[in-house]
Design a protein around this motif. Structure first.
Motif, PDB file in Angstrom:
ATOM      1  N   GLN A 142       0.845  -1.184   0.000  1.00  0.00           N
ATOM      2  CA  GLN A 142       0.000   0.000   0.000  1.00  0.00           C
ATOM      3  C   GLN A 142       0.886   1.242   0.000  1.00  0.00           C
ATOM      4  OE1 GLN A 142      -3.442   0.271  -0.124  1.00  0.00           O
ATOM      5  NE2 GLN A 142      -3.342  -1.919  -0.609  1.00  0.00           N
ATOM      6  N   VAL A 143       0.881   1.978  -1.106  1.00  0.00           N
ATOM      7  CA  VAL A 143       1.695   3.194  -1.188  1.00  0.00           C
ATOM      8  C   VAL A 143       0.762   4.345  -1.531  1.00  0.00           C
ATOM      9  CG1 VAL A 143       3.857   2.107  -1.834  1.00  0.00           C
ATOM     10  CG2 VAL A 143       2.219   2.726  -3.596  1.00  0.00           C
ATOM     11  N   ALA A 144       1.237   5.566  -1.274  1.00  0.00           N
ATOM     12  CA  ALA A 144       0.457   6.743  -1.640  1.00  0.00           C
ATOM     13  C   ALA A 144       0.307   6.779  -3.158  1.00  0.00           C
ATOM     14  CB  ALA A 144       1.168   7.996  -1.151  1.00  0.00           C
ATOM     15  N   PHE A 145      -0.804   7.313  -3.638  1.00  0.00           N
ATOM     16  CA  PHE A 145      -1.079   7.213  -5.084  1.00  0.00           C
ATOM     17  C   PHE A 145      -0.039   7.957  -5.909  1.00  0.00           C
ATOM     18  CE2 PHE A 145      -3.197  11.136  -4.006  1.00  0.00           C
ATOM     19  CZ  PHE A 145      -2.985  11.938  -5.113  1.00  0.00           C
ATOM     20  N   TRP A 146       0.596   9.015  -5.300  1.00  0.00           N
ATOM     21  CA  TRP A 146       1.588   9.744  -6.094  1.00  0.00           C
ATOM     22  C   TRP A 146       2.905   8.993  -6.198  1.00  0.00           C
ATOM     23  CZ3 TRP A 146      -0.136  11.526  -1.350  1.00  0.00           C
ATOM     24  CH2 TRP A 146       0.779  11.547  -0.296  1.00  0.00           C
ATOM     25  N   ARG A 147       2.990   7.863  -5.456  1.00  0.00           N
ATOM     26  CA  ARG A 147       4.199   7.047  -5.590  1.00  0.00           C
ATOM     27  C   ARG A 147       3.946   5.835  -6.482  1.00  0.00           C
ATOM     28  NH1 ARG A 147       8.090   8.894  -2.179  1.00  0.00           N
ATOM     29  NH2 ARG A 147       7.362   9.894  -0.258  1.00  0.00           N
ATOM     30  N   ASP A 148       2.680   5.657  -6.857  1.00  0.00           N
ATOM     31  CA  ASP A 148       2.337   4.520  -7.716  1.00  0.00           C
ATOM     32  C   ASP A 148       2.724   4.850  -9.163  1.00  0.00           C
ATOM     33  OD1 ASP A 148       1.207   2.650  -9.271  1.00  0.00           O
ATOM     34  OD2 ASP A 148      -0.692   2.545  -8.147  1.00  0.00           O
ATOM     35  N   PRO A 149       3.674   4.080  -9.722  1.00  0.00           N
ATOM     36  CA  PRO A 149       4.149   4.431 -11.070  1.00  0.00           C
ATOM     37  C   PRO A 149       3.033   4.454 -12.101  1.00  0.00           C
ATOM     38  CG  PRO A 149       5.212   2.420 -10.265  1.00  0.00           C
ATOM     39  CD  PRO A 149       4.364   2.925  -9.159  1.00  0.00           C
ATOM     40  N   GLU A 150       2.052   3.570 -11.934  1.00  0.00           N
ATOM     41  CA  GLU A 150       0.988   3.497 -12.936  1.00  0.00           C
ATOM     42  C   GLU A 150       0.140   4.766 -12.903  1.00  0.00           C
ATOM     43  OE1 GLU A 150      -2.601   0.522 -14.156  1.00  0.00           O
ATOM     44  OE2 GLU A 150      -1.073  -0.221 -12.750  1.00  0.00           O
ATOM     45  N   LYS A 151      -0.275   5.155 -11.684  1.00  0.00           N
ATOM     46  CA  LYS A 151      -1.104   6.347 -11.558  1.00  0.00           C
ATOM     47  C   LYS A 151      -0.317   7.585 -11.939  1.00  0.00           C
ATOM     48  CE  LYS A 151      -4.331   4.528  -8.201  1.00  0.00           C
ATOM     49  NZ  LYS A 151      -4.087   3.828  -6.933  1.00  0.00           N
ATOM     50  N   ARG A 152       0.967   7.557 -11.553  1.00  0.00           N
ATOM     51  CA  ARG A 152       1.806   8.694 -11.895  1.00  0.00           C
ATOM     52  C   ARG A 152       1.918   8.844 -13.414  1.00  0.00           C
ATOM     53  NH1 ARG A 152       7.043   9.414  -8.263  1.00  0.00           N
ATOM     54  NH2 ARG A 152       7.915   7.899  -9.713  1.00  0.00           N
TER      55      ARG A 152
ATOM     56  N   TYR B 113      -0.331   7.930 -15.619  1.00  0.00           N
ATOM     57  CA  TYR B 113      -1.565   8.528 -16.133  1.00  0.00           C
ATOM     58  C   TYR B 113      -1.588  10.031 -15.890  1.00  0.00           C
ATOM     59  CZ  TYR B 113      -3.844   4.143 -17.245  1.00  0.00           C
ATOM     60  OH  TYR B 113      -4.174   2.967 -17.816  1.00  0.00           O
ATOM     61  N   PHE B 114      -1.132  10.398 -14.694  1.00  0.00           N
ATOM     62  CA  PHE B 114      -1.158  11.815 -14.331  1.00  0.00           C
ATOM     63  C   PHE B 114      -0.324  12.645 -15.316  1.00  0.00           C
ATOM     64  CE2 PHE B 114       1.006  15.300 -12.152  1.00  0.00           C
ATOM     65  CZ  PHE B 114      -0.109  16.095 -11.876  1.00  0.00           C
ATOM     66  N   PHE B 115       0.890  12.149 -15.597  1.00  0.00           N
ATOM     67  CA  PHE B 115       1.752  12.941 -16.498  1.00  0.00           C
ATOM     68  C   PHE B 115       1.230  12.939 -17.938  1.00  0.00           C
ATOM     69  CE2 PHE B 115       4.897  12.575 -13.049  1.00  0.00           C
ATOM     70  CZ  PHE B 115       5.140  13.928 -12.899  1.00  0.00           C
ATOM     71  N   GLN B 116       0.644  11.809 -18.325  1.00  0.00           N
ATOM     72  CA  GLN B 116       0.032  11.772 -19.657  1.00  0.00           C
ATOM     73  C   GLN B 116      -1.058  12.835 -19.766  1.00  0.00           C
ATOM     74  OE1 GLN B 116       0.560   9.826 -22.319  1.00  0.00           O
ATOM     75  NE2 GLN B 116       2.052   8.365 -21.541  1.00  0.00           N
ATOM     76  N   ALA B 117      -1.899  12.867 -18.724  1.00  0.00           N
ATOM     77  CA  ALA B 117      -3.013  13.814 -18.724  1.00  0.00           C
ATOM     78  C   ALA B 117      -2.487  15.238 -18.707  1.00  0.00           C
ATOM     79  CB  ALA B 117      -3.913  13.562 -17.519  1.00  0.00           C
ATOM     80  N   LEU B 118      -1.434  15.458 -17.909  1.00  0.00           N
ATOM     81  CA  LEU B 118      -0.858  16.799 -17.807  1.00  0.00           C
ATOM     82  C   LEU B 118      -0.348  17.257 -19.163  1.00  0.00           C
ATOM     83  CD1 LEU B 118      -0.254  18.871 -15.555  1.00  0.00           C
ATOM     84  CD2 LEU B 118       2.087  18.034 -15.612  1.00  0.00           C
ATOM     85  N   LEU B 119       0.379  16.356 -19.825  1.00  0.00           N
ATOM     86  CA  LEU B 119       0.937  16.695 -21.137  1.00  0.00           C
ATOM     87  C   LEU B 119      -0.186  17.009 -22.120  1.00  0.00           C
ATOM     88  CD1 LEU B 119       3.489  16.900 -22.870  1.00  0.00           C
ATOM     89  CD2 LEU B 119       3.034  14.582 -23.612  1.00  0.00           C
ATOM     90  N   PHE B 120      -1.237  16.167 -22.063  1.00  0.00           N
ATOM     91  CA  PHE B 120      -2.361  16.392 -22.966  1.00  0.00           C
ATOM     92  C   PHE B 120      -2.963  17.777 -22.735  1.00  0.00           C
ATOM     93  CE2 PHE B 120      -6.912  16.321 -23.801  1.00  0.00           C
ATOM     94  CZ  PHE B 120      -6.900  16.001 -25.146  1.00  0.00           C
ATOM     95  N   LEU B 121      -3.150  18.132 -21.457  1.00  0.00           N
ATOM     96  CA  LEU B 121      -3.743  19.425 -21.141  1.00  0.00           C
ATOM     97  C   LEU B 121      -2.854  20.566 -21.637  1.00  0.00           C
ATOM     98  CD1 LEU B 121      -5.287  18.953 -17.586  1.00  0.00           C
ATOM     99  CD2 LEU B 121      -6.442  19.307 -19.774  1.00  0.00           C
ATOM    100  N   VAL B 122      -1.550  20.431 -21.432  1.00  0.00           N
ATOM    101  CA  VAL B 122      -0.628  21.488 -21.871  1.00  0.00           C
ATOM    102  C   VAL B 122      -0.722  21.663 -23.381  1.00  0.00           C
ATOM    103  CG1 VAL B 122       1.799  22.067 -22.145  1.00  0.00           C
ATOM    104  CG2 VAL B 122       0.957  21.277 -19.942  1.00  0.00           C
ATOM    105  N   VAL B 123      -0.692  20.520 -24.094  1.00  0.00           N
ATOM    106  CA  VAL B 123      -0.764  20.594 -25.557  1.00  0.00           C
ATOM    107  C   VAL B 123      -2.088  21.212 -25.996  1.00  0.00           C
ATOM    108  CG1 VAL B 123      -0.889  19.203 -27.649  1.00  0.00           C
ATOM    109  CG2 VAL B 123       0.845  18.705 -25.941  1.00  0.00           C
ATOM    110  N   ALA B 124      -3.182  20.755 -25.361  1.00  0.00           N
ATOM    111  CA  ALA B 124      -4.498  21.277 -25.730  1.00  0.00           C
ATOM    112  C   ALA B 124      -4.565  22.771 -25.454  1.00  0.00           C
ATOM    113  CB  ALA B 124      -5.588  20.539 -24.949  1.00  0.00           C
ATOM    114  N   PHE B 125      -3.989  23.185 -24.309  1.00  0.00           N
ATOM    115  CA  PHE B 125      -4.012  24.595 -23.944  1.00  0.00           C
ATOM    116  C   PHE B 125      -3.224  25.424 -24.954  1.00  0.00           C
ATOM    117  CE2 PHE B 125      -1.864  28.144 -21.789  1.00  0.00           C
ATOM    118  CZ  PHE B 125      -2.973  28.886 -21.451  1.00  0.00           C
ATOM    119  N   LEU B 126      -2.021  24.925 -25.312  1.00  0.00           N
ATOM    120  CA  LEU B 126      -1.200  25.640 -26.300  1.00  0.00           C
ATOM    121  C   LEU B 126      -1.946  25.779 -27.615  1.00  0.00           C
ATOM    122  CD1 LEU B 126       2.436  24.292 -25.887  1.00  0.00           C
ATOM    123  CD2 LEU B 126       1.595  26.608 -25.519  1.00  0.00           C
TER     124      LEU B 126
END
Lengths: 337, 403
Positions: free
Chosen positions: B20-30, B32-45
């Motif tokens: 049991q680890v914090a979700f920000w330490r879970d590589p899988e969730k992390r 997804y998070f960075f994928q989503a972040l990148l998508f948002l940045v690209v969409a915003f640009l």
């Protein structure tokens, strides 16, 4: 795919940001930058042409020097950006250049998208043909091949002219003036059409200039002048009054040689122009002595005309309609007061 | 799964036992998070760029939209495949340019392939002169800029050919001068459609025969005269129909006018120069691809074929080339794409392709830079992707089928 999207977005952003910078205050930007970015021809004798050392000469080029002299008291603070007919408007639109001084015709649709300055040269479209074809008039050109530079009003004028006269022709359009004139010289076309001033200039570059003649007909009105972006009336004033200062100077008999002497003049209109009375230059964001700077560094309109395209040049174009209004021409400046 | 585990199992196998680890330490969730972040940045640009551009254009009072395509163009184009005059619309001018691009790119691809394959094979020839000439060609053409070559061909062409008044007659009512090659214009009479139909029927017949012959050879080893039968079906049959229909074809010959030759079909020097330049340039690269492809096939293949008693011709056709194609096709696709994109250099020599007509004259007259460039980019993207897809399909058919 991701990288592709990123780079596309980046490219569009850069383009959009450049367009954003464009509509800001041009005069302030030019002053901050320390140089004027001037869109010029890639090479048209008499109007804008670099020599082997990269020194630019010509009427359009001297106009930019005059603007630079008015702003910086130095005619050399200009960076010339050579542009083809096709690339000139996007360059102005994107903010790559501050002013386009490149024998550009003032038309209604262009005026809708940009701003036009005073006409620095009244021109018209003509035809250059071989003498041995024994053609006396453009009316005899039915069935001819005509070389033109693309992206100009030339293409439209020819289409109108031949349509209204119900004559057939074949148009061959090139992106660059060099290839256009080479193709004509090689005999690909029977006639070469452009603004008459350009034809006189280009004739000199052909293998045997004496074998060619410019036909007497002028088939269009081509008022050539500087252009700038819309929404910047202060910058527009600087452009307009640069030309008007040169005209007024000629009208008052002030030239490069006697301008220092004229500073002592007591004539009120001379005093107002040279800034020894009033603050007219300051009203448009320049200095009081803006006109003095222009005349001192570049000269009055007549001097610049004769040096570049008139009797002191190889082109030997007569003043004609480009004379002052009080000498039978069309060049007229509003009063400085 | 129904029975709860009583003994501790290997933690890697039981997901419930995952530390049991914090979700920000879970590589899988992390991830997804960075994928989503990148998508948002690209969409915003992307959004910012478009919004900013629209805003600026409105402020500069520059009309946007595609309405200009319906306005009268007002300029002329000399070489058109569809009817066009200066009273046509900008939209029609677009199609004139597009078809001219199709014409030069399509013909260029076919010719460059033919020449490229010949030169590529010639470079490997055992004949010293042939091999050296091919190498010379490849090195000269590959190492000079294409724009320079186009200008060279164009000015060579218009300077070497005679002036219209001294037009050279090539016989059969065909003339040559520096305005182009003038051919008699074919006028199709009644019944020519029937001839065309027999030609199509001949093509289908030849294809069917070839399939049957192939199946026959697979089954019994017996060979059939495919070439001769195809020739008869494709050429002989329509020819017979042509004569049977009473030769429904006449020609409208060109004749000399005041300035130039009138009537007939004109092949313009700009077109010939562009086609020649593109073909010769691209053929040099294709030749290298072909050479690389052939050399990639092990020499043992040739030796094995000879050991089985095959002659050099069939060895090349049936053993070497089919294997070499697997290496040749992917870079060949690149060359096709390059040729299509390079056709935009037509502006330099006055050939009215899409780039010259649309992104040149139309852009300049309408000032609709963003729309015009967007359309042009979309067209070249479409052309390139279509070519790619077609070549990928061909490649998948030729690729090694592993068993």
């Amino acid at each position: 795919m991701k990288t592709l999207m990123k780079s596309v977005a980046l490219g569009v952003t850069v383009a959009a940001l450049a367009a954003g910078a464009a509509s800001a205050q041009t005069l302030a930007q030019v002053k901050a930058r320390g140089t004027l970015q001037c869109g010029s021809n890639t090479g048209l004798a008499g109007f804008g042409q670099p020599d082997a050392q990269g020194n630019w000469t010509g009427l359009d080029v001297d106009f930019c020097r005059a603007v630079s002299a008015a702003i910086f008291n130095d005619p050399t603070k200009v960076k010339f950006v050579p542009l083809s007919a096709k690339d000139r408007f996007p360059a102005l639109q994107s903010g790559e250049i501050d002013v386009l001084s490149r024998n550009t015709t003032w038309t209604m649709s262009r005026d809708a998208a940009f701003e036009f300055g005073p006409v620095v040269y009244y021109d018209g479209q003509g035809f250059l043909v071989r003498k041995k074809m024994k053609i006396g008039s453009a009316m005899e050109l039915s069935g001819a091949s005509i070389c033109v530079q693309q992206g100009t009003t030339t293409e439209l004028n020819i289409a109108d002219y031949f349509r209204s006269k119900n004559m057939k022709y074949e148009i061959v359009a090139f992106a660059a003036l060099d290839e256009t004139s080479k193709a004509y010289d090689s005999g690909r076309c029977d006639a070469f059409s452009a603004d008459a001033s350009a034809l006189y200039a280009d004739r000199l570059r052909l293998a045997n200039p004496d074998d060619h003649v410019v036909l007497p007909e002028i088939i269009s009105k081509e008022p050539l002048g500087p252009m700038w972006r819309q929404g910047d009336s202060q910058w527009g004033d600087v452009i307009k009054w640069t030309h008007y200062a040169m005209l007024t100077a000629e009208e008052l008999g002030i030239n490069q040689a006697n301008v220092d002497e004229q500073l002592k003049s007591t004539a009120p209109d001379v005093k107002r122009l040279l800034g020894t009375e009033g603050n007219f230059g300051e009203q448009i964001g320049l200095t009081k002595d803006w006109a003095y700077r222009i005349i001192k560094h570049v000269g009055n309109y007549g001097e610049v005309f004769e040096k570049n395209v008139g009797q002191n040049s190889r082109l030997k174009i007569a003043r004609g309609v480009n004379g002052l209004w009080n000498k039978g021409g069309l060049q007229f400046a509003p009063p400085v007061r | 799964m129904s029975e709860p585990a009583t003994t501790p199992a290997d933690p890697r196998l039981a997901p419930s036992e995952k530390p049991q680890v914090a979700f920000w330490r879970d590589p899988e969730k992390r991830g997804y998070f960075f994928q989503a972040l990148l998508f948002l940045v690209v969409a915003f640009l992307g959004y910012e760029a478009i919004a900013n551009a629209v805003d600026n254009l409105t402020r500069q009072k520059m009309a946007s939209g595609f309405g200009f395509l319906n306005q009268i163009a007002g300029f002329d184009i000399n070489q058109t495949l569809i009817s066009y005059s200066n009273t046509s619309t900008y939209g029609r001018a677009f199609f004139v340019g597009l078809f001219n691009t199709f014409l030069v790119a399509g013909l260029g691809i076919v010719l460059a392939t033919l020449i490229g394959f010949s030169i590529g094979v010639a470079r490997l020839s055992s004949n010293w002169l042939v091999a050296k000439l091919a190498a010379f060609y490849v090195e000269i053409v590959r190492n000079t800029p294409l724009l320079l070559q186009l200008l060279f061909w164009y000015f060579l062409l218009i300077n070497m050919t005679p002036q219209p008044r001294d037009s050279v007659s090539l016989g059969l009512n065909t003339y040559l001068n520096n305005r182009g090659l003038f051919l008699p214009q074919p006028v199709l009479g009644n019944g020519f459609t029937a001839v065309l139909l027999t030609f199509v029927a001949g093509l289908i017949g030849a294809w069917l025969y070839r399939r049957r012959a192939h199946a026959l050879q697979e089954a019994t080893g017996q060979q059939s005269p495919v070439g001769l039968v195809s020739l008869g079906l494709i050429v002989g049959l329509p020819l017979a129909a042509f004569f049977a229909a009473g030769m429904p074809l006449s020609f409208n010959p060109p004749e000399l006018g005041r300035f130039n030759i009138r009537g007939g079909v004109q092949v313009f020097p700009e077109f010939v120069a562009l086609l020649t330049g593109l073909t010769i340039y691209t053929a040099a690269f294709i030749a290298e691809n072909v050479r690389a492809g052939i050399q990639a096939v092990s020499k043992g293949q040739t030796e094995a074929a000879y050991a089985l008693g095959m002659r050099p011709g069939p060895t090349l056709d049936l053993i070497i080339i089919p294997q070499a194609m697997r290496v040749i096709i992917p870079p060949l696709t690149n060359q096709y794409l390059n040729l299509t994109k390079n056709s935009t250099l037509a502006v330099a020599i006055g050939y009215p392709d899409l780039w010259q007509v649309f992104a040149g004259t139309v852009l300049n007259q309408t000032n609709q830079a963003i729309e015009v460039i967007a359309i042009s980019m979309a067209v070249y993207l479409f052309l390139s992707i279509t070519t790619s897809l077609a070549m990928n399909w061909y490649n998948s058919r030729k690729a090694l089928v592993e068993r």
